[in-house]
Scaffold this motif. Structure first.
Motif, PDB file in Angstrom:
ATOM      1  N   LEU A 100       0.856  -1.188   0.000  1.00 25.00           N
ATOM      2  CA  LEU A 100       0.000   0.000   0.000  1.00 25.00           C
ATOM      3  C   LEU A 100       0.892   1.238   0.000  1.00 25.00           C
ATOM      4  O   LEU A 100       1.506   1.575   1.014  1.00 25.00           O
ATOM      5  CB  LEU A 100      -0.907  -0.022   1.231  1.00 25.00           C
ATOM      6  N   ILE A 101       0.968   1.907  -1.140  1.00 27.03           N
ATOM      7  CA  ILE A 101       1.895   3.010  -1.338  1.00 27.03           C
ATOM      8  C   ILE A 101       1.121   4.322  -1.470  1.00 27.03           C
ATOM      9  O   ILE A 101       0.074   4.375  -2.117  1.00 27.03           O
ATOM     10  CB  ILE A 101       2.767   2.785  -2.591  1.00 27.03           C
TER      11      ILE A 101
ATOM     12  N   GLY B  25       5.965  -3.238   3.781  1.00 27.23           N
ATOM     13  CA  GLY B  25       5.856  -3.023   5.220  1.00 27.23           C
ATOM     14  C   GLY B  25       5.498  -4.275   5.997  1.00 27.23           C
ATOM     15  O   GLY B  25       4.972  -4.201   7.106  1.00 27.23           O
ATOM     16  N   GLY B  26       5.762  -5.439   5.404  1.00 29.91           N
ATOM     17  CA  GLY B  26       5.526  -6.699   6.121  1.00 29.91           C
ATOM     18  C   GLY B  26       4.222  -7.386   5.787  1.00 29.91           C
ATOM     19  O   GLY B  26       3.918  -8.450   6.343  1.00 29.91           O
ATOM     20  N   MET B  27       3.424  -6.838   4.852  1.00 26.96           N
ATOM     21  CA  MET B  27       2.127  -7.440   4.559  1.00 26.96           C
ATOM     22  C   MET B  27       2.238  -8.825   3.936  1.00 26.96           C
ATOM     23  O   MET B  27       1.308  -9.623   4.015  1.00 26.96           O
ATOM     24  CB  MET B  27       1.316  -6.527   3.634  1.00 26.96           C
ATOM     25  N   SER B  28       3.371  -9.109   3.292  1.00 30.88           N
ATOM     26  CA  SER B  28       3.518 -10.412   2.645  1.00 30.88           C
ATOM     27  C   SER B  28       4.152 -11.457   3.560  1.00 30.88           C
ATOM     28  O   SER B  28       4.325 -12.604   3.162  1.00 30.88           O
ATOM     29  CB  SER B  28       4.390 -10.264   1.384  1.00 30.88           C
ATOM     30  N   ALA B  29       4.495 -11.050   4.767  1.00 25.41           N
ATOM     31  CA  ALA B  29       5.193 -11.977   5.676  1.00 25.41           C
ATOM     32  C   ALA B  29       4.274 -13.089   6.154  1.00 25.41           C
ATOM     33  O   ALA B  29       3.060 -12.909   6.243  1.00 25.41           O
ATOM     34  CB  ALA B  29       5.756 -11.202   6.868  1.00 25.41           C
TER      35      ALA B  29
ATOM     36  N   ARG C 232       1.728   2.045   8.466  1.00 22.79           N
ATOM     37  CA  ARG C 232       1.785   3.238   7.618  1.00 22.79           C
ATOM     38  C   ARG C 232       1.794   2.817   6.166  1.00 22.79           C
ATOM     39  O   ARG C 232       2.103   1.664   5.836  1.00 22.79           O
ATOM     40  CB  ARG C 232       3.034   4.074   7.917  1.00 22.79           C
ATOM     41  N   LEU C 233       1.450   3.772   5.289  1.00 21.45           N
ATOM     42  CA  LEU C 233       1.596   3.543   3.861  1.00 21.45           C
ATOM     43  C   LEU C 233       3.061   3.691   3.475  1.00 21.45           C
ATOM     44  O   LEU C 233       3.818   4.425   4.123  1.00 21.45           O
ATOM     45  CB  LEU C 233       0.758   4.555   3.073  1.00 21.45           C
TER      46      LEU C 233
END
Length: 244
Positions: A184-185, A240-244, A209-210
């Motif tokens: 999310l950018i 930011g870790g969303m794919s972890a 955060r974005l």
């Protein structure tokens, strides 16, 4: 600040957002850049800001003939093509039930055919000049099920698949093909959402955060530079870790 010294790059969708951040970073790192977009006002303004190191070319990535014009103008202005960043894309929030053929076609033409036409267009030039680097921009929506993003996510899954196959096909020509998958950018693509929705989606991110467009540009610079000379078919998530 010379990681891309003497490199010549084409960056699509570069009038604003991630593409504009990438164009600025490329010039800072010593590259010459062809900025392409349908947004002529912002594209020309950015090229003017970047001076002799950049030109703007009006470009519809879904039109194969338009790609040939971009290649011709890049060669005329700078004499070669070392890097292609397939950054241009569209994003529409629609579920499967809300998606019609027109919306599917639109995502396919811009997000999928745009990257395909780009790779095809630069391949002969890069092959003749002993290789190059292609960076395709996908999305973390291409890593898992993405509710409400049916056409967008599907198109970005295709970008991942094309990149993997192209990396195999073009290795013999010393052309590296890799993918960046943004999360999310904070770009105009998300700006149309309601503030409460933006706050809600921030909470989905472990960093809360974005991401900034410049953080995508950092990853693209690495994959475009000789630092990644033994890297092809790779995927870098910047989320930011969303794919972890």
């Amino acid at each position: 600040m010379n990681r891309l010294h003497n490199k010549i790059a084409i960056i699509t969708g570069a009038a604003s957002g991630q593409g504009a951040a990438e164009a600025r970073r490329f010039v800072e790192e010593g590259a010459k850049v062809v900025i392409t977009d349908l947004n002529e006002v912002d594209g020309k303004a950015l090229a003017d800001q970047l001076g002799d190191s950049a030109i703007f070319v009006s470009h519809d990535v879904s039109d194969e003939a338009s790609w040939q014009r971009v290649v011709e103008q890049c060669l005329a202005a700078f004499g070669g093509i070392d890097i292609l960043v397939n950054n241009a894309g569209i994003y529409r929030q629609k579920s499967l039930a809300e998606t019609d053929q027109a919306l599917m076609d639109l995502h396919y033409r811009v997000n999928v055919l745009g990257a395909f036409f780009g790779m095809k267009a630069v391949h002969p030039v890069m092959k003749a000049h002993d290789g190059g680097a292609i960076v395709n921009i996908s999305s973390i929506a291409a890593l898992r099920g993405s509710p409400g993003l049916f056409a967008y996510a599907g198109s970005k899954w295709m970008v991942r698949g094309m990149t993997k196959s192209a990396a195999q096909d073009l290795a013999q020509d010393k052309i590296r093909v890799n993918t960046v998958l943004p999360g999310l950018i904070d770009t105009p693509m998300l700006a149309g959402n309601a503030p409460e929705y933006l706050e809600e989606i921030k909470q989905m991110v472990p960093f809360k955060r974005l991401g900034a467009p410049e953080e995508i540009a950092d990853a693209v610079v690495y994959l475009a530079s000789d630092e990644s000379r033994y890297v092809t078919g790779a995927e870098i998530t910047v989320c930011g870790g969303m794919s972890a």
